[in-house]
Design an enzyme around this catalytic site. Structure first.
Site, mmCIF file in Angstrom:
data_model
loop_
_atom_site.group_PDB
_atom_site.id
_atom_site.type_symbol
_atom_site.label_atom_id
_atom_site.label_comp_id
_atom_site.label_asym_id
_atom_site.label_seq_id
_atom_site.Cartn_x
_atom_site.Cartn_y
_atom_site.Cartn_z
ATOM 1 C CD GLU A 214 -3.207 -1.101 1.922
ATOM 2 O OE1 GLU A 214 -3.282 -0.232 2.807
ATOM 3 O OE2 GLU A 214 -4.123 -1.929 1.707
ATOM 4 C CD GLU B 211 -3.639 -6.116 2.988
ATOM 5 O OE1 GLU B 211 -4.543 -5.406 3.473
ATOM 6 O OE2 GLU B 211 -2.429 -5.868 3.109
HETATM 7 O O1 AHR Z 1 -5.218 -5.972 6.842
HETATM 8 C C1 AHR Z 1 -5.090 -4.822 7.631
HETATM 9 C C2 AHR Z 1 -4.453 -3.670 6.866
HETATM 10 O O2 AHR Z 1 -5.275 -3.310 5.815
HETATM 11 C C3 AHR Z 1 -3.133 -3.954 6.204
HETATM 12 O O3 AHR Z 1 -2.057 -3.814 7.041
HETATM 13 C C4 AHR Z 1 -3.080 -2.929 5.128
HETATM 14 O O4 AHR Z 1 -2.287 -3.336 4.045
HETATM 15 C C5 AHR Z 1 -4.537 -2.692 4.779
HETATM 16 O O5 AHR Z 1 -4.845 -1.369 4.717
#
Ligand code: AHR
Length: 492
Positions: free
Chosen positions: A177, A304
């Site tokens: 991110e 994710e």
């Molecule tokens: O999964 C929790 C958080 O969500 C992670 O650290 C991040 O990459 C995302 O924003």
């Protein structure tokens, strides 16, 4: 009379192989994922394998967990691998400390995480810090992990720390991110940094790895949900560096600022709507990858995903950051999402559900000696035979030719077909029929159904089996019912 949905299984139309890694997991140093989640400590009375909760290991083995991403997430962007090796481990301010004021003891580091992967039988996927460190630092981590026994000073240090033989780390994410927590970069700045890191990492080990059956893969940070400007900017910059990028990591959460277990029918529908968007996001990112001619080299890594209800609604009652409960709604979203991945297996190389325990869309809730599986876990169990199978095209219709409210995917492995269906309606049961195109239709099949008599029910420490699947024989030459708000798998 319930409406009939005809599910056509188009056997001659193969979509590609479902990479096992699409069924991957994510374990970040956040909230209760590691400590009191998967890790209980080597001296614990709780049954463990080298400090990791045995129950979770056994259950991850059961669902054939293929890969685990670590150590973050945003946490990866402040991680110094040297903190997690050797006898003396420093305590640091965890990235998430601004939310929960927890510090990071570094009890779990590279060796421990690799023990966990080995016990589960999963491949490791490391997320390398690229916003608060240098390429040399990551090169040294690779040297420490992967140099042959006795060959370098760092290999000798690894040996001193108990692992003479090299670790194999086939997957490396470069940054996380980076449009946000990982440095707040713009696409060009990120892509230039990526070139620097990936080049250094490439000349460290990848040349040797390329000769192996499973070459090492490097993944670039993808966009957040619908921010396709990021995808375009990064891909435009990286298009002439084909060898350096094998994957593009996209994140998509179905965020809802409401309770996970107290929702209306309207909120159910909104969640299904949000979850269905995964398909558009995959396709739009893929179009950009294709536009820059990168489709042969760079696939999508959805590292994710899940439903996210910020607020702390799990058994820890807020003590574990982003811990939440799950109901059949989350199970249906899981089924829908995995169907989308199967149906796009020519584009999606890997996916990692966030996260394995006690955080967001978890498979496990654990604390001290208690550990339960969520309905999400059961969907991974019902879908596990899709891993490594050939996905075939499916088509769903009904008498009125309306848009369908069932989600389907199907695959074939070793002569067996697995069809997985999610009923996205929280009001209507459907009749379904399986129509085999290009092969003889079978009669007897094994079906497994995950449903819930009360849509708001969760598995809890007190009632761990409130939402569990049941298996039965079904005659698939006839119509049969898929109840509202449920997940069904049929194997024959
Ligand atoms: O999964 C929790 C958080 O969500 C992670 O650290 C991040 O990459 C995302 O924003």
């Amino acid at each position: 009379m319930s409406e009939l949905k005809k599910i056509y299984l188009m056997y001659p139309k193969k979509k590609g192989t479902v990479a096992p890694e699409i069924y991957g997991h994510f374990a970040e140093h956040i909230g209760g994922v590691i400590y009191d989640g998967i890790w209980v400590g080597k001296d614990s009375d709780i049954p463990n394998i080298k400090g990791f909760r045995k129950e979770i290991i056994d259950k991850l083995k059961n669902i054939k967990a293929p890969v685990i991403r670590w150590p973050g997430g945003c946490y990866a962007e402040i991680y110094d691998w040297r903190d997690g090796i050797g006898e003396e481990r420093p305590t640091r301010i965890n990235f998430w400390n601004f939310y929960d004021e927890k510090n990071e003891p570094n009890e779990v580091g590279t060796h421990e995480f690799m023990d966990f992967c080995e016990a589960v039988g999963a491949k490791p996927y490391f997320a390398a810090n690229m916003s608060t460190t240098t390429p040399l630092h990551i090169r040294n981590w690779m040297d420490y992990c992967m140099s042959p026994k006795g060959s370098t000073t760092l290999a000798k240090e690894r040996e001193k720390n108990g692992h003479p033989e090299p670790f194999d780390i086939p997957f490396w994410g470069i940054g996380n991110e980076n449009w946000g927590c990982g440095g707040n970069m713009n696409p060009d700045y990120y892509a230039n940094e990526y070139r620097k890191y990936a080049t250094t990492m490439h000349y460290t080990f990848r040349n040797k790895h390329l000769a192996k059956e499973n070459p090492m893969e490097f993944y670039a940070c993808g966009e957040d949900a619908f921010d396709f400007n990021w995808t375009d900017g990064v891909m435009r910059n990286l298009k002439d560096s084909l060898k350096l990028v094998n994957g593009f990591c996209m994140h998509y959460y179905c965020n809802i600022f409401e309770s996970p277990y107290d929702y209306t029918d309207k909120q159910w529908d909104e969640m299904m709507e949000k979850a269905s968007k995964m398909e558009d996001i995959i396709k739009r990112n893929w179009n950009i990858i294709c536009a820059y001619g990168m489709e042969e080299q760079a696939k999508l890594i959805v590292d994710e995903w899940g439903c996210w209800y910020p607020g702390g609604y799990g058994p820890s009652k807020g003590a574990n950051l982003f811990e939440q409960q799950s109901t059949i709604r989350d199970a249906v979203v899981t089924a829908l999402t995995l169907n989308i991945f199967n149906n796009n297996c020519d584009k999606v190389r890997m996916a990692n559900v966030a996260q394995v325990a006690n955080c967001i869309h978890s498979l496990f809730l654990a604390s001290e000696d208690k550990c339960i599986t969520t309905p999400i876990y059961h969907v991974f169990d019902m879908y596990k035979e899709h891993q490594g199978a050939d996905a075939i095209e499916t088509f769903v219709t009904d008498n009125t030719e309306r848009a369908s409210s069932v989600s389907v995917s199907a695959s074939v492995k070793n002569g067996k077909t697995l069809v997985t269906v999610a009923n996205l309606s929280c009001k209507e049961d459907f009749e379904i029929s399986l129509e085999a195109i290009g092969t003889e239709k079978e009669q007897n099949a094994k079906a497994t159904l995950l449903s819930s008599d009360n849509l708001l029910k969760c598995n809890t420490f007190e009632e761990p089996d409130a939402v569990v699947p049941r298996s039965f024989e079904v005659d698939i030459s006839k119509h049969f019912t898929i109840p509202k708000a449920s997940v069904l798998s049929v194997e024959f």
